[in-house]
Design a protein around this motif. Sequence first.
Motif, PDB file in Angstrom:
ATOM      1  N   ARG A 105      62.847  -9.502  51.043  1.00  0.00           N
ATOM      2  CA  ARG A 105      61.738  -9.125  50.166  1.00  0.00           C
ATOM      3  C   ARG A 105      60.863 -10.321  49.782  1.00  0.00           C
ATOM      4  O   ARG A 105      59.638 -10.207  49.706  1.00  0.00           O
ATOM      5  N   LEU A 149      56.582 -10.762  50.468  1.00  0.00           N
ATOM      6  CA  LEU A 149      55.557 -11.143  49.496  1.00  0.00           C
ATOM      7  C   LEU A 149      54.879 -12.444  49.902  1.00  0.00           C
ATOM      8  O   LEU A 149      53.657 -12.599  49.779  1.00  0.00           O
ATOM      9  N   GLY A 189      54.428  -5.259  44.951  1.00  0.00           N
ATOM     10  CA  GLY A 189      55.808  -5.002  45.343  1.00  0.00           C
ATOM     11  C   GLY A 189      56.233  -3.652  44.796  1.00  0.00           C
ATOM     12  O   GLY A 189      56.156  -3.414  43.582  1.00  0.00           O
ATOM     13  N   TYR A 198      62.066  -5.952  43.745  1.00  0.00           N
ATOM     14  CA  TYR A 198      61.141  -7.089  43.828  1.00  0.00           C
ATOM     15  C   TYR A 198      61.084  -7.872  42.516  1.00  0.00           C
ATOM     16  O   TYR A 198      60.627  -9.014  42.494  1.00  0.00           O
ATOM     17  N   ILE A 258      59.760 -11.740  42.431  1.00  0.00           N
ATOM     18  CA  ILE A 258      58.300 -11.780  42.451  1.00  0.00           C
ATOM     19  C   ILE A 258      57.732 -12.819  41.489  1.00  0.00           C
ATOM     20  O   ILE A 258      56.663 -13.375  41.718  1.00  0.00           O
ATOM     21  N   VAL A 312      54.178  -5.444  40.262  1.00  0.00           N
ATOM     22  CA  VAL A 312      55.476  -4.938  40.712  1.00  0.00           C
ATOM     23  C   VAL A 312      55.726  -3.607  40.014  1.00  0.00           C
ATOM     24  O   VAL A 312      55.527  -3.474  38.802  1.00  0.00           O
TER      25      VAL A 312
END
Length: 355
Positions: free
Chosen positions: A94, A98, A111, A116, A120, A134
């Motif tokens: 993940r 990103l 996300g 995430y 993130i 997110v």
Amino acid sequence: MRRVRGMKAAALLLAGSMALAACASDETDAGSGSGSGDGGSAAGEELMVGLAYDTGGRGDKSFNDSAYAGVEAAIEELGGEVQELSPNDDGSDRAELLTQLAEQGYDPVIGVGFAYGEIIGDIAAEYPETTFAVVDSSVTELGADNLTGLLFAEEEGSFLAGAAAALKSETGHIGFVGGVENPLIQKFEAGYVAGAQAVKPDIIIDTQYISPAGDFSGFGDPARGQIVAQGMFDAGADIVYHAAGGSGQGVFEAAAASGGRAIGVDSDQYETVGDPALQAVIMTSMLKRVDNAVESFITDYSEDAVEGGTDIVNDLSTDGVGLSTSGGQIDDIQAQIDEFKQQIIDGEIEVPAIP
């Protein structure tokens, strides 16, 4: 020209020659005709949205598809394009998804899914000129002014689903199938149980999760979803609610095989399931308007109106959650559902978020 652009799986060499595998959709048109909106950022640049999906990617007829619908609607209105990427089966890439989107200049980058939330904040700090969002994870404690959390009061919508199940059940026995046993999906369970018990305190409610916390396979395994739901129908349940992403297909199949009914989640699954035999068993769906939240965020971005570092909560008062009425199976109880909805909005009913 307005367009939505997907991308097939690509390999990206990051630091240390890390291989990145990501799935994305084929290129499709998002609209046509004369005139394309200026769209894009406040500076007038063309809008370039990066969308990193949750487990299962686009085509789950639920959570991921709803997020894509929000992006599609924004691009139809504003112009621009979208790049879609999906994680591998265990979700270990993940952060790379990103990073790839930010590196390629996509802005904003969204996300989709609480998983995430763990990484993130770090990615947003590495790319301070990129705007991130997110879904299903709070960002208020991350200290990132280029990051927004898109949250939902799932327990409120699920309360209405539970009330509907109790009002329509002929056996006094219903069920709940969760995809992954974690705090987010437990919000669905908590609201559903509370709503059912508000109607019928002695109702029997079976609850089971497809996979434990940390194992996201429960969101993408229809076969296991069918097995779990079938056990509930065999035990006497006549209505089963799922919060299991793509695994919900199996819940619908179990309902059809058992002469029972099911409650969908996220999208109006009566409209998205495709198979008329399965459509017939979907009594209603708990709508989680990820599409509206994503579209609104992108619109705010295009107008330079995003307030970073904050959470935006979508609940019953904003129609961020609710129940679908497609198929007419809850028309006869709509007055009771509306009454419960207003009591929740007015604060007369406090819906639990923990089972």
